[in-house]
Write an enzyme that holds these catalytic residues in place. Structure first.
Site, PDB file in Angstrom:
ATOM      1  N   ARG A 152       0.849  -1.183   0.000  1.00  0.00           N
ATOM      2  CA  ARG A 152       0.000   0.000   0.000  1.00  0.00           C
ATOM      3  C   ARG A 152       0.891   1.242   0.000  1.00  0.00           C
ATOM      4  NH1 ARG A 152      -2.001  -3.446   4.122  1.00  0.00           N
ATOM      5  NH2 ARG A 152      -4.023  -4.392   3.628  1.00  0.00           N
TER       6      ARG A 152
ATOM      7  N   HIS B 140      -3.130   1.745  -5.862  1.00  0.00           N
ATOM      8  CA  HIS B 140      -3.725   0.466  -5.465  1.00  0.00           C
ATOM      9  C   HIS B 140      -3.940  -0.462  -6.659  1.00  0.00           C
ATOM     10  CE1 HIS B 140      -4.690  -0.657  -1.413  1.00  0.00           C
ATOM     11  NE2 HIS B 140      -5.744  -1.345  -1.790  1.00  0.00           N
TER      12      HIS B 140
ATOM     13  N   TYR C 207     -11.222 -10.906  -5.699  1.00  0.00           N
ATOM     14  CA  TYR C 207     -10.342 -11.176  -6.831  1.00  0.00           C
ATOM     15  C   TYR C 207     -10.785 -12.401  -7.634  1.00  0.00           C
ATOM     16  CZ  TYR C 207      -7.371  -7.742  -4.639  1.00  0.00           C
ATOM     17  OH  TYR C 207      -6.899  -6.577  -4.101  1.00  0.00           O
TER      18      TYR C 207
ATOM     19  N   LYS D 132      -1.627  -2.145   8.320  1.00  0.00           N
ATOM     20  CA  LYS D 132      -2.766  -1.562   9.027  1.00  0.00           C
ATOM     21  C   LYS D 132      -2.791  -2.049  10.476  1.00  0.00           C
ATOM     22  CE  LYS D 132      -5.972  -0.848   5.174  1.00  0.00           C
ATOM     23  NZ  LYS D 132      -7.309  -1.184   4.650  1.00  0.00           N
TER      24      LYS D 132
ATOM     25  N   ARG E  59      -1.547  -3.284  -6.677  1.00  0.00           N
ATOM     26  CA  ARG E  59      -1.907  -4.340  -5.722  1.00  0.00           C
ATOM     27  C   ARG E  59      -2.980  -5.250  -6.313  1.00  0.00           C
ATOM     28  NH1 ARG E  59      -1.383  -4.981  -0.151  1.00  0.00           N
ATOM     29  NH2 ARG E  59      -3.201  -5.723   0.997  1.00  0.00           N
TER      30      ARG E  59
ATOM     31  N   HIS F 158      -4.146  -9.602   4.148  1.00  0.00           N
ATOM     32  CA  HIS F 158      -5.519  -9.301   4.540  1.00  0.00           C
ATOM     33  C   HIS F 158      -5.822  -9.988   5.865  1.00  0.00           C
ATOM     34  CE1 HIS F 158      -6.861  -8.426   0.145  1.00  0.00           C
ATOM     35  NE2 HIS F 158      -6.457  -7.339   0.750  1.00  0.00           N
TER      36      HIS F 158
END
Length: 414
Positions: free
Chosen positions: A261, A357, A392, A285, A360, A383
């Site tokens: 990111r 993004h 995806y 994150k 990614r 994730h």
């Protein structure tokens, strides 16, 4: 190092600026990467200002921004560009003097009740909830608006009379003619703030439960992504003969090969690159740290940039600004700017937001088309839930084609 003049200035309220302060200021700018020709331009401005303060009988305890304005406007016929340059140089000078303790910081005005309460909430988000700075920046304006509304309605920051209807009316009033995303973020910010009030016992009822949820269809759209050909076009369009090009190339490779990111690239520090074991530490994150393999082309690009172009800096960040002050990039927006320029060079139309993004998404799309499982992609993209990765599956068109029923023939379904 503190000089004797610094000591005298801090202990003698009648002392003035002197050449020693000017020299130490220029040395400080030199460590930040300012060019010598720039320092030669700033030196006479700072020296002239120091002499001017002596003539005005100003002590270091008296100096503030108003004196900068008075100094640069002393000659009315000066060009606006020159005034702007002198003011910028003197703001740097004053900031440095305050940082070193030569000039006292300006008195802190009494914070408003709104500012004080918002500051406490932000500290809660940062320290107890572990929110990323970008998330805090998103929430802050919404909460400021809510607190100002409470102040206007009641004359003080009090929540004893707060009820669910008041909160809902505030929300409905603010989302009129606004986008679904704005409404969702406002609702999320209010929900978070009301939980904070409940935990602090400012309210006895958890009103966060009264905030209606904004409907959002998960996985309702096919995500945008970059194809392998587009990624290679972007990488090959980068000019590796310039320092800026080599820095940007390393950043683009981190996006394309590791799927990082933008905010994660900003925070990479020198000690995060573990050269001996071929890994790189990523701060993701929620203040989670992960280790990813340092693939060969990424490692090569980083090594070239660090050896040839980064240079010395007080900052530990890997990626620095190309112009002084040579400190870390300001934020994820800087990565977005680099990416949009790369898109333009490669002749690819960039979206209005989230351009970085797309790398990614492109990495995940390529993995799933090569047979990787959702669990494997989730691990690479880090994730927290595989439901975030499930989107995806929509871009694996060949596999989806095998399970799609045939289109009805002429005349429709019978």
């Amino acid at each position: 190092m503190k000089t004797f003049s610094n000591f005298v200035s801090k202990n003698n309220p009648h002392s003035n600026l002197c050449q020693t302060h000017v020299n130490s200021f220029l040395s400080h700018l030199r460590t930040l990467g300012y060019a010598e020709r720039t320092l030669r331009k700033k030196r006479p401005v700072a020296a002239s200002f120091a002499r001017w303060t002596v003539g005005k009988r100003l002590t270091v305890n008296d100096l503030n921004e108003s004196h900068l304005t008075e100094f640069v406007e002393r000659l009315h016929k000066r060009q606006k560009a020159r005034i702007k340059f002198e003011m910028a140089a003197l703001r740097l000078f004053l900031s440095y003097l305050r940082q070193e303790g030569v000039v006292p910081n300006p008195p802190i005005l009494d914070a408003s009740p709104v500012d004080d309460f918002k500051r406490t909430y932000i500290e809660y988000l940062r320290k107890e909830r572990g929110l990323a700075e970008n998330s805090i920046l998103v929430y802050s304006p919404f909460i400021s608006d809510f607190l100002n509304d409470r102040l206007a309605q009641t004359g003080c920051i009090s929540f004893h009379a707060l009820d669910a209807l008041t909160i809902q009316n505030f929300l409905l009033d603010r989302i009129q003619n606004r986008s679904r995303e704005y409404s969702r973020l406002l609702a999320a910010a209010l929900r978070s703030f009301l939980r904070f009030l409940y935990l602090r016992k400012e309210i006895t009822i958890d009103f966060s439960l009264s905030i209606p949820r904004v409907r959002k269809w998960h996985q309702s759209e096919v995500i945008g992504f970059l194809t392998p050909d587009q990624v290679e076009r972007i990488l090959s369009s980068t000019d590796l003969s310039t320092p800026r090009g080599r820095r940007d190339y390393a950043i683009l490779l981190l996006l394309a090969r590791l799927g990082l990111r933008a905010g994660e690239i900003i925070t990479i520090e020198l000690g995060d690159i573990l050269w001996r074991i071929g890994e790189i530490v990523i701060r993701g994150k929620g203040q989670v740290q992960d280790r990813l393999p340092l693939v060969s082309d990424v490692g090569d690009a980083l090594a070239v940039y660090l050896r040839q172009d980064r240079g010395d800096s007080v900052s530990r960040r890997v990626f620095l600004r190309m112009i002084a002050p040579r400190v870390g990039l300001a934020g994820p927006g800087a990565i977005g700017h680099i990416v949009r320029l790369a898109f333009a060079r490669a002749g690819i139309c960039a979206p209005s937001r989230g351009a970085a993004h797309l790398f990614r998404h492109g990495l995940a799309t390529r993995m799933i088309r090569q047979g990787a499982s959702i669990a494997e992609i989730s691990e690479v993209l880090r994730h927290q839930s595989q439901s975030s990765t499930a989107i995806y599956a929509k871009v694996d068109f060949e596999t989806l084609r095998e399970i799609a029923p045939p289109w009805p023939g002429q005349g429709g379904v019978r």
